[in-house]
Design an enzyme around this catalytic site. Structure first.
Site, PDB file in Angstrom:
ATOM      1  CG  ASN A   9      13.403 -93.874 -24.377  1.00 63.76           C
ATOM      2  OD1 ASN A   9      12.419 -94.213 -23.699  1.00 63.76           O
ATOM      3  ND2 ASN A   9      14.617 -94.351 -24.155  1.00 63.76           N
ATOM      4  CE  LYS A  11      16.254 -91.959 -21.754  1.00 67.19           C
ATOM      5  NZ  LYS A  11      17.645 -91.737 -21.461  1.00 67.19           N
ATOM      6  CG  HIS A  94      17.803 -97.204 -24.226  1.00 66.57           C
ATOM      7  ND1 HIS A  94      18.516 -96.810 -23.125  1.00 66.57           N
ATOM      8  CD2 HIS A  94      17.548 -96.081 -24.934  1.00 66.57           C
ATOM      9  CE1 HIS A  94      18.682 -95.497 -23.164  1.00 66.57           C
ATOM     10  NE2 HIS A  94      18.097 -95.028 -24.253  1.00 66.57           N
ATOM     11  CD  GLU A  96      18.611 -94.830 -20.016  1.00 68.57           C
ATOM     12  OE1 GLU A  96      17.390 -95.023 -20.051  1.00 68.57           O
ATOM     13  OE2 GLU A  96      19.127 -93.736 -20.299  1.00 68.57           O
ATOM     14  CD  GLU A 166      19.942 -94.032 -28.112  1.00 68.73           C
ATOM     15  OE1 GLU A 166      19.352 -92.955 -28.131  1.00 68.73           O
ATOM     16  OE2 GLU A 166      19.682 -94.931 -27.302  1.00 68.73           O
ATOM     17  N   GLY A 172      22.011 -88.552 -22.053  1.00 74.84           N
ATOM     18  CA  GLY A 172      21.610 -87.880 -20.817  1.00 74.84           C
ATOM     19  C   GLY A 172      22.745 -87.106 -20.164  1.00 74.84           C
ATOM     20  CB  SER A 212      22.998 -84.878 -25.455  1.00 75.69           C
ATOM     21  OG  SER A 212      23.206 -85.556 -24.219  1.00 75.69           O
TER      22      SER A 212
HETATM   23  C1  PEP Z   1      18.155 -91.905 -25.034  1.00 76.35           C
HETATM   24  O1  PEP Z   1      17.951 -92.251 -23.885  1.00 76.35           O
HETATM   25  O2  PEP Z   1      17.917 -92.686 -25.964  1.00 76.35           O
HETATM   26  C2  PEP Z   1      18.709 -90.580 -25.262  1.00 76.35           C
HETATM   27  C3  PEP Z   1      19.213 -90.331 -26.434  1.00 76.35           C
HETATM   28  O3  PEP Z   1      18.667 -89.697 -24.200  1.00 76.35           O
HETATM   29  P1  PEP Z   1      19.099 -88.162 -24.229  1.00 76.35           P
HETATM   30  O4  PEP Z   1      18.517 -87.543 -25.485  1.00 76.35           O
HETATM   31  O5  PEP Z   1      18.531 -87.575 -22.992  1.00 76.35           O
HETATM   32  O6  PEP Z   1      20.594 -88.139 -24.253  1.00 76.35           O
END
Ligand code: PEP
Length: 249
Positions: A9, A11, A94, A96, A166, A172, A212
């Site tokens: 992703n 973003k 997601h 966000e 997630e 992040g 992460s």
């Molecule tokens: C995400 O935004 O779906 C995500 C998993 O981000 P990150 O890997 O940076 O934690």
């Protein structure tokens, strides 16, 4: 046998030329795993990415879409618009989008319906916040997110659904759920599906972990029996790191 999937992703990162550079770097990598590989650029770069990646095994997917087919929804993009530029899969829900754009389970149910009605595949994201985990409510929160947005569907719809767990506290932040925490939640998600739709659906839906994931931890997370891949944010912006994760299976 469930599909193994690694989806990046991107973003709101990378303009057209940066997207082109990342795509070139991805095309120079060798895949040694059998995972399905996907990347999700911003809307403005979808068509370019689709054209640039159509000769290799990397699917270009969208990060979001609107539930309506067309109309007075300034700034929005519909499923048929995505399909018209080659996109067959969309990420929905997601954290966000939920946190910054107030996307609720009810809204997401409409988006899921619209995507499926357009024969698109959905990567449906959900996950608990830190406070939920601290208070021991993570399974209730995750169970409700799944039920509210997906449990109006028929069992047959799940052939076009990929789930992505997630935990918000791991996105992040550099903080990863331990492989055991991921496995426990994925097993709970599969049981939730099985209770409603039976084992056949539960055992065929791919459940990705996101939060992460990096080259250093991907192999251990992916080794867990109910983890079928990853949704990758930060590490997906670097072709070496992303392919190290793709090849961690
Ligand atoms: C995400 O935004 O779906 C995500 C998993 O981000 P990150 O890997 O940076 O934690």
């Amino acid at each position: 046998m469930r599909k193994q999937i690694v989806a990046g992703n991107w973003k709101m990162n990378n303009d057209l030329s940066q997207t082109g550079s990342l795509i070139d770097a991805l095309k120079s990598k060798t895949q040694t795993s059998n995972a399905e590989v996907m990347v999700a650029p911003t809307f403005t770069n979808l068509y370019h990415a689709f054209e640039a990646l159509k000769t290799v095994n990397i699917e270009v997917v969208a990060q979001n879409m609107h539930f309506a087919e067309n109309g007075a929804y300034t700034g929005e993009i519909s499923a048929s618009m995505l399909k018209s530029v080659g996109i067959q899969t969309v990420i929905l829900g997601h954290s966000e989008r939920r946190a910054y754009f107030n996307e609720t389970d009810e809204l997401l149910a409409k988006k899921v319906d619209a995507a499926l009605a357009n024969n698109m595949r959905v990567i449906f994201c959900f996950g608990e916040e830190l406070a939920d985990r601290k208070s021991g409510n993570e399974e209730t929160v995750v169970g409700n997110q799944i039920k509210n947005a997906l449990f109006h569907l028929d069992a047959s719809a799940f052939k076009n659904i990929v789930l992505a767990y997630e935990p918000v506290w791991a996105i992040g932040t550099g903080e990863t759920a331990s492989p055991e925490q991921a496995q426990d939640m994925h097993a709970f998600i599969r049981k939730t599906l099985s209770d409603k739709y039976g084992n056949e659906v539960a055992n065929t839906v791919s459940i990705l972990y996101g939060g992460s994931v990096k080259p250093a931890n991907a192999q251990e997370i992916f080794s867990k029996p109910d983890v079928d891949g990853g949704l990758i944010g930060g590490a997906a912006l670097n072709a070496d790191d992303f392919f190290a994760i793709v090849n961690a299976f």
